[in-house]
Design an enzyme around this catalytic site. Structure first.
Site, mmCIF file in Angstrom:
data_model
loop_
_atom_site.group_PDB
_atom_site.id
_atom_site.type_symbol
_atom_site.label_atom_id
_atom_site.label_comp_id
_atom_site.label_asym_id
_atom_site.label_seq_id
_atom_site.Cartn_x
_atom_site.Cartn_y
_atom_site.Cartn_z
ATOM 1 N N ASP A 44 38.978 39.094 50.325
ATOM 2 C CA ASP A 44 37.431 39.380 50.066
ATOM 3 C C ASP A 44 36.676 38.069 50.698
ATOM 4 O O ASP A 44 35.792 37.874 49.845
ATOM 5 C CB ASP A 44 37.423 39.693 48.823
ATOM 6 C CG ASP A 44 38.185 40.967 48.500
ATOM 7 O OD1 ASP A 44 37.467 42.189 48.611
ATOM 8 O OD2 ASP A 44 39.217 41.135 48.179
ATOM 9 N N HIS A 46 34.143 38.511 52.887
ATOM 10 C CA HIS A 46 32.684 38.968 52.689
ATOM 11 C C HIS A 46 31.885 38.128 53.341
ATOM 12 O O HIS A 46 30.777 37.511 52.671
ATOM 13 C CB HIS A 46 32.713 39.302 51.295
ATOM 14 C CG HIS A 46 33.262 40.631 50.669
ATOM 15 N ND1 HIS A 46 32.908 41.796 51.334
ATOM 16 C CD2 HIS A 46 34.068 40.772 49.681
ATOM 17 C CE1 HIS A 46 33.739 42.702 50.773
ATOM 18 N NE2 HIS A 46 34.250 42.079 49.843
ATOM 19 N N ASP A 87 38.959 42.675 53.778
ATOM 20 C CA ASP A 87 37.478 42.761 53.575
ATOM 21 C C ASP A 87 36.833 41.499 53.952
ATOM 22 O O ASP A 87 36.340 40.670 53.185
ATOM 23 C CB ASP A 87 36.779 42.944 52.069
ATOM 24 C CG ASP A 87 36.587 44.228 51.766
ATOM 25 O OD1 ASP A 87 36.579 45.114 52.556
ATOM 26 O OD2 ASP A 87 36.142 44.913 50.721
ATOM 27 N N ASN A 119 38.257 48.198 53.057
ATOM 28 C CA ASN A 119 37.085 49.204 53.234
ATOM 29 C C ASN A 119 36.087 48.806 53.809
ATOM 30 O O ASN A 119 35.464 49.697 54.683
ATOM 31 C CB ASN A 119 36.839 49.977 51.829
ATOM 32 C CG ASN A 119 36.561 48.955 50.872
ATOM 33 O OD1 ASN A 119 37.243 47.815 50.194
ATOM 34 N ND2 ASN A 119 35.239 49.028 50.197
ATOM 35 N N HIS A 120 35.548 47.597 53.579
ATOM 36 C CA HIS A 120 34.322 47.074 54.352
ATOM 37 C C HIS A 120 34.471 46.697 55.692
ATOM 38 O O HIS A 120 33.648 46.528 56.429
ATOM 39 C CB HIS A 120 33.843 45.764 53.448
ATOM 40 C CG HIS A 120 33.197 46.177 52.170
ATOM 41 N ND1 HIS A 120 31.960 46.768 52.376
ATOM 42 C CD2 HIS A 120 33.581 46.344 51.000
ATOM 43 C CE1 HIS A 120 31.655 47.169 51.100
ATOM 44 N NE2 HIS A 120 32.453 46.644 50.186
ATOM 45 N N ASP A 123 32.437 49.213 57.472
ATOM 46 C CA ASP A 123 31.262 49.343 57.102
ATOM 47 C C ASP A 123 30.449 49.361 58.488
ATOM 48 O O ASP A 123 29.257 49.329 59.045
ATOM 49 C CB ASP A 123 30.443 47.841 56.811
ATOM 50 C CG ASP A 123 30.885 48.112 55.090
ATOM 51 O OD1 ASP A 123 31.452 49.221 54.677
ATOM 52 O OD2 ASP A 123 30.685 46.897 54.361
ATOM 53 N N HIS A 218 44.756 46.112 50.402
ATOM 54 C CA HIS A 218 43.202 45.945 49.921
ATOM 55 C C HIS A 218 43.199 47.271 49.130
ATOM 56 O O HIS A 218 42.399 48.265 49.425
ATOM 57 C CB HIS A 218 42.485 46.161 51.176
ATOM 58 C CG HIS A 218 41.114 45.872 50.775
ATOM 59 N ND1 HIS A 218 40.492 44.235 50.635
ATOM 60 C CD2 HIS A 218 40.046 46.514 50.344
ATOM 61 C CE1 HIS A 218 39.236 44.379 50.007
ATOM 62 N NE2 HIS A 218 39.038 45.599 49.783
ATOM 63 N N HIS A 251 40.426 43.357 47.142
ATOM 64 C CA HIS A 251 39.584 44.600 46.725
ATOM 65 C C HIS A 251 38.820 44.494 45.343
ATOM 66 O O HIS A 251 37.632 44.803 45.233
ATOM 67 C CB HIS A 251 40.162 45.991 46.961
ATOM 68 C CG HIS A 251 39.292 47.065 46.706
ATOM 69 N ND1 HIS A 251 38.137 47.096 47.437
ATOM 70 C CD2 HIS A 251 39.409 48.226 45.961
ATOM 71 C CE1 HIS A 251 37.624 48.411 47.155
ATOM 72 N NE2 HIS A 251 38.285 49.016 46.083
ATOM 73 N N GLN A 253 38.656 42.008 43.685
ATOM 74 C CA GLN A 253 38.084 40.450 43.675
ATOM 75 C C GLN A 253 38.371 39.646 42.410
ATOM 76 O O GLN A 253 37.359 39.172 41.694
ATOM 77 C CB GLN A 253 36.679 40.433 44.027
ATOM 78 C CG GLN A 253 36.418 41.220 45.720
ATOM 79 C CD GLN A 253 34.958 41.257 46.025
ATOM 80 O OE1 GLN A 253 34.694 42.049 46.661
ATOM 81 N NE2 GLN A 253 34.101 40.194 45.745
ATOM 82 N N ARG A 374 6.315 39.564 39.102
ATOM 83 C CA ARG A 374 6.829 39.267 37.546
ATOM 84 C C ARG A 374 5.735 39.796 36.467
ATOM 85 O O ARG A 374 6.182 40.547 35.632
ATOM 86 C CB ARG A 374 7.009 37.959 37.363
ATOM 87 C CG ARG A 374 8.044 37.633 36.264
ATOM 88 C CD ARG A 374 7.877 35.875 35.998
ATOM 89 N NE ARG A 374 8.598 35.630 34.769
ATOM 90 C CZ ARG A 374 9.865 35.247 34.607
ATOM 91 N NH1 ARG A 374 10.602 35.199 35.808
ATOM 92 N NH2 ARG A 374 10.210 35.104 33.553
ATOM 93 N N ARG A 378 7.580 43.560 35.180
ATOM 94 C CA ARG A 378 8.267 43.609 33.677
ATOM 95 C C ARG A 378 7.553 44.322 32.880
ATOM 96 O O ARG A 378 7.916 44.264 31.662
ATOM 97 C CB ARG A 378 8.369 42.079 33.433
ATOM 98 C CG ARG A 378 9.649 41.411 34.351
ATOM 99 C CD ARG A 378 9.750 40.113 33.738
ATOM 100 N NE ARG A 378 10.768 39.352 34.973
ATOM 101 C CZ ARG A 378 11.575 38.638 34.330
ATOM 102 N NH1 ARG A 378 11.747 37.964 33.162
ATOM 103 N NH2 ARG A 378 12.382 38.108 35.319
ATOM 104 N N ARG A 409 12.533 39.875 42.253
ATOM 105 C CA ARG A 409 11.888 38.364 42.219
ATOM 106 C C ARG A 409 10.761 38.339 43.100
ATOM 107 O O ARG A 409 10.156 37.011 43.253
ATOM 108 C CB ARG A 409 12.913 37.393 42.602
ATOM 109 C CG ARG A 409 14.325 37.472 41.846
ATOM 110 C CD ARG A 409 14.483 37.480 40.468
ATOM 111 N NE ARG A 409 14.009 36.339 40.094
ATOM 112 C CZ ARG A 409 14.114 35.936 38.798
ATOM 113 N NH1 ARG A 409 14.317 36.911 37.845
ATOM 114 N NH2 ARG A 409 13.829 34.438 38.348
#
Ligand SMILES: [Zn+2]
Length: 548
Positions: A44, A46, A87, A119-120, A123, A218, A251, A253, A374, A378, A409
Site C-alpha cells: 500500500d 499509495h 496498491d 485494486n488501486h 484506478d 492484496h 489492502h 493497511q 469556517r 459549521r 477547511r
C-alpha cells in the site's frame, strides 16, 4: 466409443504428466543443511515516493535501509527476496498526476523482486498498468485476474525464484472486491475469480516446482476471518488452503502484529515488538502502509521445513511527539535515523517538482462561490458541504452521504479551479468509505449526527437525504423521496475520520457492513469537479435540510 474415450483420456494424462515432469526441477537443497532466507516486504505505497513534511518514510530512506539489510544477509551467506503487497497507485496528487512513474521506477531502483496487483492499480485503464509494467523488470503477479473474452490470465500467476539451493514460488492474488471498489469503466472485460479457488488449484503445482511457497496478496487482513461485507482476506486464504508457507499481504493497511502469546495487537505503535499472525501453519504479514515500515522476516529452511527465526517491522524514520525541556511538543525519531539514498533522491526530485507544478493547472470551474468558510460551514448547510458529500456518495454508489464540516477547511472562489484549491479545502487525505445499514440503524445514526451543535466541526453536511431537524432533533428523513424504511438496507458514504468515531460520531469502522474504498477525499472531489464543470454553485445550495 468406449475405447476412443479411454484412448483420449490416456493421451491426456500422458500429456499432463509429461509436461509436469518437464516443468519441475528437482530439489537442490542438501540434507541437514540449514539455509537462511530473509523476506522483506512493504504494501500500500499509495503514491508515497516522497517523504512527508516531518521527514517520515519515503523511498530514498527505504532504499538505504534495504541496501544495508541486503549487505548484512549476503555477508551471512543468506538469501533475500523483496516483495510488495500491491496498491502502488493512488493517494498523493504528485504521484497520481504522473501515473505513479516515480513510485514504480523507485521500486525498480530499490530492487523489488515481485508485487501483488492491488485494486488501486485499476484506478487506471489496463494500458497504464502495461506502461507501469514496462518501467520495471520485476513481475506484477495475479493468479485470479482474467480477460473475460479470451479466458486467459492478464498477469503472470506466479514466479519461481532460484536463490542458491532454494526454489521459492511467489504467487499473486488480488481481492475479488476490485470490481466492486473500482471504476467500472476500466474493468469492463476483466474478471476477478475467487483467490481461494485459484490458490487451491495452484499450490499442488507449486509444491512440485518449489521448496517454499509464498503468496503475495492484496486481499486484506481481517482478524479471525471476520471480513464482514468485504471479500475474504488473508486469514480465510490461510485457513482454506494448506501448503502456503507465508502470505505477504496488503489492502487493509494494518500493521499485522501478534504479541508473544499469539494474540493480535489491535493498537500497534511503532517500535513495539511484532510477530506475524499464524493461521493453519501459514505466516501472515503486512507492513501497515505507505512504506512507513519495512517488514523483515528471517527464516531458516532445513530438511524441507521452513521456520521463522525472527520478525520485525522496522520504522522508516517514523517519529512520535514528546514534550521537550520547555514543555513544548516536538517530534523525535522512534528508531535509528536512516539517511536518504542520494542517488534515488536525486532521481525522484524532478518528479516531485513536476507534480507540484501540475497541481496549479486548471481542473474545472464554478459560476459562484463554493462556501467552505469556517464561520459559515459549521453553522448551516452550504453548497460546498453538499458538493463534497455528493461527490463521495457518487464515487461509492451510495444512497446518501454525511460529511463533518470540520473536514472542510476552505472555500473555492468563483472562476477557475485547480487541484491545489481542492487540496486546501480537503487537506487531511481522509479516505472515502461506505457502510451498509438497515433502516433502523440509519435512522439512529442520522439522529445522532443531526443533533451535533452549530459552531462545531461535528456539525453535519448531507447529500442524498431530505431531513427535517427541529431543535437538533431529527423529525423526518427520506432517501430518494421515500421515508426511511426500517426493513430496507441503505448504503451511506462517510469519510474514514468520522467512520472511526472522529468528531464524536458513532464509530462505524467495525460494523460488518463497512468498506474502506481506499479513495482519498480530495481526489474524489477533484474528479467530480473535473467531470461536472462548469459547476453551478446554486445547484448545490444547502442540500435538502430544513432546520428549525
Ligand atoms: Zn487496496
Amino acid at each position: 466409443m468406449k475405447n476412443s474415450a479411454l484412448l483420449t483420456l490416456a493421451a491426456f494424462t500422458g500429456l499432463v504428466s509429461l509436461s509436469a515432469t518437464a516443468g519441475a526441477s528437482e530439489p537442490q537443497w542438501q540434507k541437514d543443511k540449514s539455509y537462511q532466507l530473509t523476506i522483506l516486504h512493504t504494501n500500500d505505497n499509495h503514491g508515497r515516493f516522497w517523504s512527508n513534511r516531518h521527514g517520515e518514510y519515503g523511498m530514498a530512506a527505504r532504499k538505504t535501509l534495504i541496501d544495508s539489510i541486503r549487505a548484512e544477509v549476503a555477508a551471512a551467506g543468506g538469501q533475500l527476496l523483496l516483495l510488495s503487497g500491491g496498491d502502488i497507485n493512488t493517494g498523493v496528487p504528485e504521484s497520481d498526476l504522473q501515473d505513479a512513474e516515480p513510485d514504480f521506477k523507485g521500486m525498480g531502483m530499490i530492487g523489488y523482486d515481485a508485487m501483488a496487483i492491488g485494486n488501486h492499480e485499476f484506478d487506471n485503464e489496463l494500458a497504464v498498468i502495461r506502461k507501469q509494467q514496462s518501467w520495471v523488470d520485476f513481475p506484477f503477479l495475479a493468479a485470479n485476474i482474467y480477460d473475460e473474452k479470451s479466458g486467459k490470465r492478464l498477469f503472470k500467476p506466479y514466479q519461481i525464484f532460484t536463490k542458491g539451493d532454494l526454489r521459492i514460488a511467489v504467487m499473486g492474488l488480488t481481492t475479488d472486491d476490485t470490481k466492486k471498489l473500482g471504476n467500472p469503466e476500466f474493468m469492463g472485460n476483466i474478471a476477478f475469480t475467487k483467490p481461494v479457488d485459484e490458490a487451491k488449484a495452484l499450490v499442488p503445482e507449486l509444491q512440485e516446482k518449489a521448496d517454499v511457497i509464498i503468496a503475495t496478496t492484496h486481499m486484506g487482513h481481517y482478524q479471525d476471518a471476520a471480513f464482514g461485507i468485504n471479500a475474504p482476506g488473508d486469514v480465510t486464504l490461510a485457513r482454506s488452503v494448506a501448503g502456503i508457507d507465508m502470505i505477504i499481504g496488503g489492502h487493509s493497511q494494518d500493521p499485522v502484529c501478534a504479541d508473544a502469546q499469539g494474540q493480535m495487537i489491535t493498537k500497534y505503535k511503532a517500535g513495539m515488538a511484532c510477530m506475524p499472525d499464524t493461521q493453519n501453519g501459514t505466516l501472515i504479514m503486512q507492513a501497515h502502509e505507505w512504506g512507513k515500515y519495512v517488514g523483515r522476516a528471517d527464516l531458516e529452511f532445513k530438511n524441507g521445513e521452513l521456520n521463522l527465526v525472527s520478525y520485525q517491522l522496522i520504522p522508516v524514520n517514523l517519529k512520535k511527539k514528546v514534550k521537550n525541556a520547555e514543555g513544548k511538543k516536538v517530534r523525535v525519531l522512534i528508531g535509528d535515523e536512516i539517511a536518504e539514498d542520494a542517488k534515488l533522491k536525486a532521481f525522484l526530485t524532478p518528479y516531485q517538482e513536476q507534480g507540484q507544478e501540475q497541481l496549479q493547472q486548471k481542473i474545472g470551474s464554478v459560476d459562484g462561490k463554493l462556501e467552505g468558510d469556517r464561520g459559515v460551514v459549521r453553522f448551516q448547510p452550504t453548497n460546498m458541504g453538499h458538493l463534497i458529500a455528493l461527490a463521495q456518495m457518487e464515487k461509492v454508489g451510495a444512497d446518501l452521504a454525511v460529511m463533518n464540516s470540520g473536514g472542510i477547511r476552505d472555500s473555492i472562489a468563483e472562476g477557475e479551479i485547480t487541484y491545489k484549491d481542492v487540496l486546501k479545502v480537503q487537506p487531511f487525505a481522509n479516505i472515502v468509505s461506505f457502510v451498509e445499514l438497515d433502516g433502523k440503524e440509519l435512522w439512529d445514526y442520522l439522529s445522532v449526527v443531526a443533533s451535533k451543535p452549530i459552531d462545531s466541526g461535528a456539525f453535519a453536511q448531507f447529500a442524498g437525504v431530505d431531513l427535517t431537524i427541529t431543535n437538533g432533533e431529527l423529525k423526518t428523513a427520506s432517501v430518494n423521496g421515500q421515508a426511511i424504511d426500517a426493513g430496507k438496507t441503505y448504503r451511506m458514504a462517510i469519510n474514514s475520520y468520522i467512520a472511526s468515531g472522529g468528531d464524536k460520531y458513532p464509530a462505524l469502522n467495525t460494523h460488518s457492513g463497512y468498506v474502506n474504498s481506499g479513495f482519498v477525499d480530495a481526489e474524489v472531489l477533484k474528479d467530480y469537479i473535473q467531470n461536472n464543470s462548469p459547476l453551478s454553485a446554486s445547484a448545490h445550495d444547502k442540500g435538502n435540510v430544513i432546520r428549525n
